[in-house]
Scaffold this active site. Sequence first.
Site, short mmCIF file in Angstrom:
data_model
loop_
_atom_site.label_atom_id
_atom_site.label_comp_id
_atom_site.label_asym_id
_atom_site.label_seq_id
_atom_site.Cartn_x
_atom_site.Cartn_y
_atom_site.Cartn_z
N CYS A 103 30.17 48.01 36.95
CA CYS A 103 30.46 48.03 35.52
C CYS A 103 29.51 49.00 34.78
O CYS A 103 29.63 50.21 34.96
CB CYS A 103 30.42 46.62 34.93
N HIS A 193 34.16 43.87 38.23
CA HIS A 193 33.08 42.97 38.67
C HIS A 193 33.48 42.24 39.95
O HIS A 193 33.99 41.11 39.89
CB HIS A 193 32.77 41.96 37.57
N GLU A 195 31.59 40.76 41.88
CA GLU A 195 30.68 39.61 42.05
C GLU A 195 31.06 38.42 41.18
O GLU A 195 30.61 37.30 41.44
CB GLU A 195 29.23 40.04 41.75
#
Length: 248
Positions: A103, A193, A195
């Site tokens: 990001c 993202h 994660e």
Amino acid sequence: MEKVGGNKRFAVLLCADDSEYVRKMYGGYFGVFVRMLAEEGETWEVYKVACGEFPEEDELGLYDGFVITGSCSDAHGNDTWVRDLLAFLKKLDSMNKKILGICFGHQILGRALGGKVTRSPTGWDLGVRTITLSSSLPFALSSLDLPSRLSIIECHRDEIRELPAKAEVIAWSDKTGIEMFRYGDHIMGIQGHPEYTKDILLHLIDRLIQRDYIVDAFAVQARERAALWDPDKEAWKRLCVTFLKGRL
């Protein structure tokens, strides 16, 4: 500096303050990244670069790779720590160190390498989005036998608009032209993202409303879109681990 111990050594460059929710549920954003990327026998450390905390220059050779997190700050801004991070990333690039940017991390890498980052002309991307992977992925990634389209959680209003000539766009979406890029065999950026979990996304939507970054109607739409699809978390984990710990 927080540390999780082992042999191979990696550092997370934390570009945001932990929310109380993420700290309570995951041990902060460092914990979120460790959960996705860390394997037995590795040392993981975190540096709060947004607070001016960076690894010592004479220790950089000891690291096998670096991960740059998201941030509420602008990658096209000129805060002191952002300028310091740009200089630091140029140093890591000159050393051919493995760097994975997520990001804001993706955007600041693009800027450090000579690209251009701006506000997205189409506004916020918030929710779960499907991106298309290039058919010319590096062998190490193409050998993972991933589908050509993967879903990922997005939460950004800035994007890379231009990359330097040596960089290669390796994924895009109908919203963002540069969803992923690679630079040589040592740098990769991901706009989304990989994660994040859905509960983190829903928590962020609430925070964005509270801070007047988005209006309620947009938040409702983002929640509805998030409910329709699940991100391909395992595929993203394999992709990120393969890049960070292998060679492209």
